[in-house]
Design an enzyme around this catalytic site. Structure first.
Site, short mmCIF file in Angstrom:
data_model
loop_
_atom_site.label_atom_id
_atom_site.label_comp_id
_atom_site.label_asym_id
_atom_site.label_seq_id
_atom_site.Cartn_x
_atom_site.Cartn_y
_atom_site.Cartn_z
N ASN A 33 -4.58 8.77 2.29
CA ASN A 33 -5.08 8.14 3.52
C ASN A 33 -5.48 9.15 4.58
O ASN A 33 -6.64 9.20 4.99
CB ASN A 33 -4.03 7.20 4.10
CG ASN A 33 -4.15 5.78 3.60
OD1 ASN A 33 -5.06 5.48 2.83
ND2 ASN A 33 -3.25 4.92 4.03
N ARG A 39 -7.17 18.62 23.84
CA ARG A 39 -5.85 18.48 24.48
C ARG A 39 -5.47 17.02 24.30
O ARG A 39 -6.03 16.13 24.94
CB ARG A 39 -5.91 18.87 25.96
CG ARG A 39 -4.58 18.66 26.70
CD ARG A 39 -4.64 19.24 28.11
NE ARG A 39 -3.52 18.78 28.92
CZ ARG A 39 -2.27 19.27 28.84
NH1 ARG A 39 -2.02 20.24 27.98
NH2 ARG A 39 -1.31 18.80 29.60
N ASP A 42 0.82 -1.21 0.00
CA ASP A 42 0.00 0.00 0.00
C ASP A 42 0.86 1.26 0.00
O ASP A 42 0.44 2.30 -0.51
CB ASP A 42 -0.93 0.00 1.22
CG ASP A 42 -2.11 -0.96 1.04
OD1 ASP A 42 -2.38 -1.36 -0.10
OD2 ASP A 42 -2.74 -1.32 2.05
#
Length: 293
Positions: A147, A175, A73
């Site tokens: 992606n 956060r 990939d």
């Protein structure tokens, strides 16, 4: 017999040199079947073929009808960011590990390719993400991702503070160690490891996944792929980084404007007509494994 593709490019540098035998087999088979073949320049020296017609990935995108990406990939992601700018179809032969994007089996690749090259294929138009960093009112970085785009600190395991705006409306404060902004294509990649949902590749959606958030209430958020995502970085001391598909990395500062949106480019990925996305998930993620006997 009608030919749906005339000039075909071969792309992809697999992890193991022994995998180049697949390139040679595909190249010779295409020549035997009277196709005009272009081999990516960077891999031509690893293939034992006589004086191949070579070119860059951009050349293949510009002059070929179909690109065959041989490898994992990672090879497909690298090629896709370039080929998406051109009107070319792309298909992958898996010589890597999982192979969500390179789905043809190398052991049966010739039969599958013959099936595809006679018109038995479907096309998936996978959208990409575009990230733009604006410094002092001028564009500084502009990149695409197949992606995901990841906002993260320069130092590992360092929490950052930031606000997220969607379509110019405040969405949430965070956060955490960062944020993953993923396409449906990327939902089976790094986003999945971070606890994100698997999104059908046919959906026009973007998913935002917090990375190790400092709250139990933070959850992945799925939004329209027509939305525009902006960040306001609240930590004025530490620098951040933006990563595109884990390869393209650049730094940003506290006063930079970061915008992420759907790119105008698409990856024109093709599959054999008998391709089944859920069968791929079963195979790659071991969903078909029986837990009890």
């Amino acid at each position: 017999m009608k030919k749906y593709f005339k000039r075909i490019g071969i792309i992809g540098h697999p992890r193991y040199s022994s995998s180049f035998i697949t390139h040679e087999i595909i190249f010779n088979w295409l020549l035997t079947n009277n196709y005009d073949v272009v081999v990516e320049s960077k891999i031509s020296k690893f293939i034992k073929i006589n004086k191949p017609n070579t070119g860059s990935i951009s050349n293949i995108g510009q002059y070929c009808d179909l690109a065959i990406v041989i490898g994992g990939d990672g090879n497909m992601l690298h090629a896709a960011r370039i080929l998406s700018s051109y009107d070319i179809k792309v298909i992958g032969i898996n010589r890597g590990n999982l192979g969500f994007l390179t789905d043809l089996n190398p052991n049966t690749a010739l039969n599958q390719l013959q099936y595809v090259l006679t018109g038995n294929f479907t096309i998936e138009n996978r959208f990409l993400l575009e990230v733009e960093v604006i410094k002092h009112n001028s564009s500084f970085h502009l990149n695409t991702a197949v992606n995901e785009v990841i906002l993260h600190p320069k130092k590992l395991a360092h929490m950052i503070n930031f606000k997220v705006y969607i379509d110019n409306i405040f969405a949430f404060y965070q956060r955490s160690d960062g944020l993953i902004i993923s396409t449906p294509t990327g939902s089976t990649g790094y986003a999945l490891s971070a606890g994100g949902p698997i999104i059908s590749t046919s959906l026009e959606a973007i998913v935002l996944i917090p990375m190790f958030p400092h709250t139990l209430t933070a959850r992945p958020l799925v939004i329209s792929n027509n939305s525009i995502i902006c960040f306001e970085y609240l930590d004025k001391i530490h620098k951040l980084k933006i990563s595109c598909d884990g390869k393209i990395v650049f730094s940003i500062c506290s006063f930079d404007t970061i915008t992420i949106k759907k790119s105008k480019y698409y990856l024109n990925l093709i599959h054999p007509n008998n391709y089944n996305y859920f069968e791929t998930l079963n195979s790659k993620l071991n969903w078909s494994t029986k837990f009890f006997k």
